[in-house]
Design a protein around this motif. Structure first.
Motif, PDB file in Angstrom:
ATOM      1  N   PRO A   9     -14.041  21.215  -0.024  1.00 23.84           N
ATOM      2  CA  PRO A   9     -12.597  21.386  -0.248  1.00 23.84           C
ATOM      3  C   PRO A   9     -11.810  20.143   0.139  1.00 23.84           C
ATOM      4  O   PRO A   9     -12.224  19.368   1.011  1.00 23.84           O
ATOM      5  CB  PRO A   9     -12.249  22.584   0.635  1.00 23.84           C
ATOM      6  N   LEU A  10     -10.662  19.981  -0.486  1.00 24.34           N
ATOM      7  CA  LEU A  10      -9.906  18.733  -0.421  1.00 24.34           C
ATOM      8  C   LEU A  10      -9.660  18.237   1.004  1.00 24.34           C
ATOM      9  O   LEU A  10      -9.980  17.094   1.333  1.00 24.34           O
ATOM     10  CB  LEU A  10      -8.580  18.914  -1.160  1.00 24.34           C
ATOM     11  N   ALA A  11      -9.076  19.070   1.866  1.00 21.92           N
ATOM     12  CA  ALA A  11      -8.733  18.622   3.216  1.00 21.92           C
ATOM     13  C   ALA A  11      -9.976  18.226   4.004  1.00 21.92           C
ATOM     14  O   ALA A  11     -10.015  17.161   4.640  1.00 21.92           O
ATOM     15  CB  ALA A  11      -7.959  19.715   3.951  1.00 21.92           C
ATOM     16  N   GLU A  12     -11.004  19.067   3.955  1.00 21.48           N
ATOM     17  CA  GLU A  12     -12.255  18.752   4.649  1.00 21.48           C
ATOM     18  C   GLU A  12     -12.892  17.508   4.046  1.00 21.48           C
ATOM     19  O   GLU A  12     -13.454  16.664   4.750  1.00 21.48           O
ATOM     20  CB  GLU A  12     -13.217  19.931   4.562  1.00 21.48           C
ATOM     21  N   GLY A  13     -12.788  17.392   2.718  1.00 18.81           N
ATOM     22  CA  GLY A  13     -13.370  16.238   2.047  1.00 18.81           C
ATOM     23  C   GLY A  13     -12.728  14.935   2.481  1.00 18.81           C
ATOM     24  O   GLY A  13     -13.423  13.944   2.752  1.00 18.81           O
TER      25      GLY A  13
END
Length: 247
Positions: A41-45
């Motif tokens: 997912p974007l934030a974790e990525g």
């Protein structure tokens, strides 16, 4: 016209606020591509990307390209809303100045088993190199002409799925990849990877529009996915990267 992004040790083809049309490492540097084993997912990525780049001893401004996967194609307005959120992190990293964005990008939507939210598939960054071979990433492009106007006004053969229309869609997109390559002084012969993104059968035009033009010298990877905006049907990107890693 190609611009230099000195903080990242690469040059880029200016495009729109959400991404550039391509990034190429400056002399003395190379592009490294890193693919996640599973979508992130974007934030974790972004957090994992930052950690990886910094562990390599590079500044966050070395981030030069990424490949995203989204749940489904959206409207033109929805696409803009997503991009306005996406570039906030790039601004925090010193990459986006409010108008110019040097980071190349592809963003497509898997037709089967899509992610629940926008996620990272892969990313690229620059690092020092003693080699002389060039490396670059050309951003994803679909069958939409540039310039002013809405997507319906710019899409090649809008909502036309006839064989003749498909030939034009593929030909336009291949031509756009060639134009971007030429901006850096490259051709298909310089690529090490080429991707196509569509849920439709484009094979009737594969030989004439891709093979004969040299686009598949290293093969062609077909992802069963849609471009990110409704009514776009065919997208491509390409690259020359000699160092690739899966994490």
């Amino acid at each position: 016209m190609v611009s230099d992004f000195a903080p990242g040790s690469y040059r880029f083809i200016p495009a729109v606020f959400q991404y550039s049309s391509g990034a190429a490492a400056n002399p003395g540097f190379e592009v490294e591509r890193v693919r996640f084993d599973r979508l992130v997912p974007l934030a974790e990525g972004f957090a994992r990307i930052a950690s990886h780049i910094q562990a390599a001893g590079r500044p966050l401004t070395a981030f030069c390209a990424c490949e995203l996967r989204s749940p489904a194609a959206v409207s033109e307005q929805g696409f803009r809303a997503f991009n306005e959120h996406y570039v906030k992190t790039l601004a925090e990293w010193g990459l986006f100045d409010g108008s110019t964005n040097p980071v190349a990008r592809s963003n497509v939507c898997p037709e089967i088993d899509p992610p629940a939210e926008p996620s990272f598939y892969a990313f690229s960054f620059t690092r020092p190199s003693t080699g002389t071979s060039p490396s670059f990433v050309i951003a994803g492009g679909a069958e939409a002409r540039g310039g002013a106007g809405s997507y319906p006004e710019r899409i090649v053969r809008y909502r036309d799925m006839s064989p003749e229309a498909w030939k034009e869609k593929v030909r336009f997109t291949v031509g756009e990849m060639e134009r971007r390559l030429a901006e850096f002084g490259f051709t298909w012969q310089d690529t090490t990877g080429v991707h196509a993104y569509t849920v439709h059968d484009f094979h009737p035009h594969l030989a004439d529009e891709l093979v004969r033009r040299g686009a598949v010298r290293s093969g062609l990877t077909w992802h069963f996915a849609r471009p990110p905006v409704v009514d776009l049907e065919y997208e491509m990107d390409c690259r020359r990267v000699l160092r690739e890693l899966v994490i």
